[in-house]
Design a protein around this motif. Structure first.
Motif, short mmCIF file in Angstrom:
data_model
loop_
_atom_site.label_atom_id
_atom_site.label_comp_id
_atom_site.label_asym_id
_atom_site.label_seq_id
_atom_site.Cartn_x
_atom_site.Cartn_y
_atom_site.Cartn_z
N ASP A 138 -1.26 3.74 -1.25
CA ASP A 138 -0.70 2.44 -1.64
C ASP A 138 -0.78 1.45 -0.47
O ASP A 138 -1.14 0.28 -0.65
N GLU A 139 -0.44 1.91 0.74
CA GLU A 139 -0.50 1.05 1.92
C GLU A 139 -1.93 0.60 2.20
O GLU A 139 -2.18 -0.57 2.49
N LEU A 140 -2.87 1.52 2.08
CA LEU A 140 -4.27 1.15 2.30
C LEU A 140 -4.78 0.18 1.24
O LEU A 140 -5.55 -0.74 1.53
N ASN A 141 -4.34 0.37 0.00
CA ASN A 141 -4.71 -0.58 -1.06
C ASN A 141 -4.16 -1.96 -0.77
O ASN A 141 -4.83 -2.98 -0.98
N LEU A 142 -2.91 -2.01 -0.28
CA LEU A 142 -2.30 -3.29 0.07
C LEU A 142 -3.08 -3.96 1.20
O LEU A 142 -3.38 -5.16 1.14
N GLN A 143 -3.41 -3.19 2.23
CA GLN A 143 -4.19 -3.74 3.33
C GLN A 143 -5.56 -4.20 2.87
O GLN A 143 -6.06 -5.25 3.31
N LEU A 144 -6.18 -3.45 1.99
CA LEU A 144 -7.48 -3.83 1.45
C LEU A 144 -7.38 -5.14 0.67
O LEU A 144 -8.22 -6.04 0.82
#
Length: 114
Positions: free
Chosen positions: A34-40
């Motif tokens: 989820d954090e990586l998706n947000l950063q992406l």
């Protein structure tokens, strides 16, 4: 108690079972995902903004180039006009000098008495 039972810690108080360990690891992976998706998503938004800024800068550059070309054309016209005026002025100056010479030839030299 056998040696195999000594290594089996599943029933110890406070120790997670293998299923609980897997579930915990799964939650950690989900949070990281989820954090990586947000950063992406944020990075994509920044990229889109940069692309828009680039397009705007290119359009401003093209406008500035067009204005510069227009001003260069105007400057060339003004330089040509100035050149023509200088040539005309030199022609008139020659005519003035010629007429002044004729006038000087017609009038007698005056003598000043001191």
């Amino acid at each position: 108690m056998t040696e195999a039972e000594i290594e089996n810690t599943d029933d110890w108080l406070g120790c997670p079972t293998p299923l609980e360990t897997c579930q915990h690891q799964l939650r950690l992976y989900e949070n990281e995902f989820d954090e990586l998706n947000l950063q992406l998503r944020e990075a994509r938004e920044r990229i889109f903004k940069l692309v828009d800024m680039h397009a705007e800068a290119i359009s401003e550059r093209d406008e500035a180039k067009a204005t510069l070309r227009e001003k260069a054309a105007e400057t060339a016209k003004l330089r040509k006009s100035l050149y023509d005026l200088n040539i005309t002025a030199r022609g008139y100056q020659r005519e003035v000098n010629r007429l002044r010479g004729m006038l000087d030839g017609l009038t007698p030299n005056t003598k000043t008495i001191v």
